[in-house]
Design an enzyme around this catalytic site. Sequence first.
Site, short mmCIF file in Angstrom:
data_model
loop_
_atom_site.label_atom_id
_atom_site.label_comp_id
_atom_site.label_asym_id
_atom_site.label_seq_id
_atom_site.Cartn_x
_atom_site.Cartn_y
_atom_site.Cartn_z
N ARG A 1 0.85 -1.54 0.05
CA ARG A 1 0.18 -0.01 -0.28
C ARG A 1 1.03 1.68 -0.31
O ARG A 1 1.84 1.74 0.75
CB ARG A 1 -0.66 -0.13 1.18
CG ARG A 1 -2.21 -0.89 1.56
CD ARG A 1 -3.16 -0.64 -0.14
NE ARG A 1 -4.77 -1.83 -0.16
CZ ARG A 1 -4.07 -2.73 -0.27
NH1 ARG A 1 -2.66 -3.35 -1.30
NH2 ARG A 1 -5.30 -3.89 -0.63
N HIS B 1 -1.43 -0.28 -10.52
CA HIS B 1 -1.75 -1.10 -9.17
C HIS B 1 -2.59 -2.20 -9.43
O HIS B 1 -2.93 -2.80 -9.38
CB HIS B 1 -2.88 -0.39 -8.16
CG HIS B 1 -2.90 -0.98 -6.41
ND1 HIS B 1 -3.60 -0.42 -5.91
CD2 HIS B 1 -3.24 -2.14 -6.43
CE1 HIS B 1 -3.98 -1.14 -4.09
NE2 HIS B 1 -3.55 -2.95 -4.70
N GLU C 1 -4.46 7.27 -4.86
CA GLU C 1 -5.03 6.15 -6.13
C GLU C 1 -6.17 6.84 -6.71
O GLU C 1 -7.44 6.56 -6.00
CB GLU C 1 -4.68 4.80 -6.10
CG GLU C 1 -3.76 4.03 -5.76
CD GLU C 1 -3.94 2.43 -5.27
OE1 GLU C 1 -4.41 2.10 -5.58
OE2 GLU C 1 -2.45 2.12 -5.11
#
Length: 313
Positions: free
Chosen positions: A230, A277, A259
């Site tokens: 993360r 991601h 994000e």
Amino acid sequence: MSTTVLVLVETIDDYLPILEKAGFHLILATTPAARTDAIRSHGQTIDAVLTRGPLGLLAEEIAALPRLQIITVIGAGYERVDLAAAGERGIVVTNGAGVNAPAVADHAMALLLAVVRDIPRADASVRRGEWSKVMRPSLAGKRLGVLGLGAVGMAIAKRAALGFGMTVGYHSRRPRGDVEYTWFADAYSLAAESDILIIATPGGEHTRKLVDAKVIAALGREGFLVNVARGSVVDTSALIDALRSGQLAGAGLDVFDDEPNVPDTLKALPNVVLTPHVAGLSPDAVKATVELVTQNLLAHFSGRPVLTPVTIA
């Protein structure tokens, strides 16, 4: 009456028929606007929510879903699910820990190879008609530090040790008795004895900025950092400063603080490889994840224990 599942995850469309074939009615809401509208329009009928860690489910959203019984999270992380609000209602929370570990580990090694061997710039150079050769480090014999030795961390460690001949150390809350890798009591000690640090620890408040300026400095000028966990685990400002100043050789990042927004200063750096991601996204991993969600939902709504419960204190 069929069980209604609110789906907030935007990357699993091809595998939603698995849920539908199991008898679940799906409401898709994969944008912020659609999410708000779905909760407002269908909140009285929603029995379950399918989300992922960065999307989460807020306390006010839980309050707006009076029939909600279970929150299923794709992937290991559930940092933005309000567990306290769920616990107050007796709502079950599950996750998908370990299901996509092979895909995430593969991506971590791909990022590491790309940044260490400078693959993106070499590729761009050849495409421009250049033939510029730059000497770059190899991975063989390097010391790898894995921050978080869960399913993903273990998969990374095995690939590094067995595939590349790297020496592996790790930091987790307590040492594991089933591995021969060296345990370090904190992130700083791990980084100080590593050439490369790969972050595979869960997100959330307890790991926020665990990799700070001090830890980054401990890696040194020839060190590399890879984050497939993360964005919140790393102090992004400190990381950018170190990459800019040459205090860190390079970084490979699949996750970010906000994000899909990535700082322009980070995008402009030549010693960073960035991906959106996607570490956990492979056909096999996504299918297995949706199948696990389906099994958790089927278990819950038939009165059986779920397979992968999240402990709510």
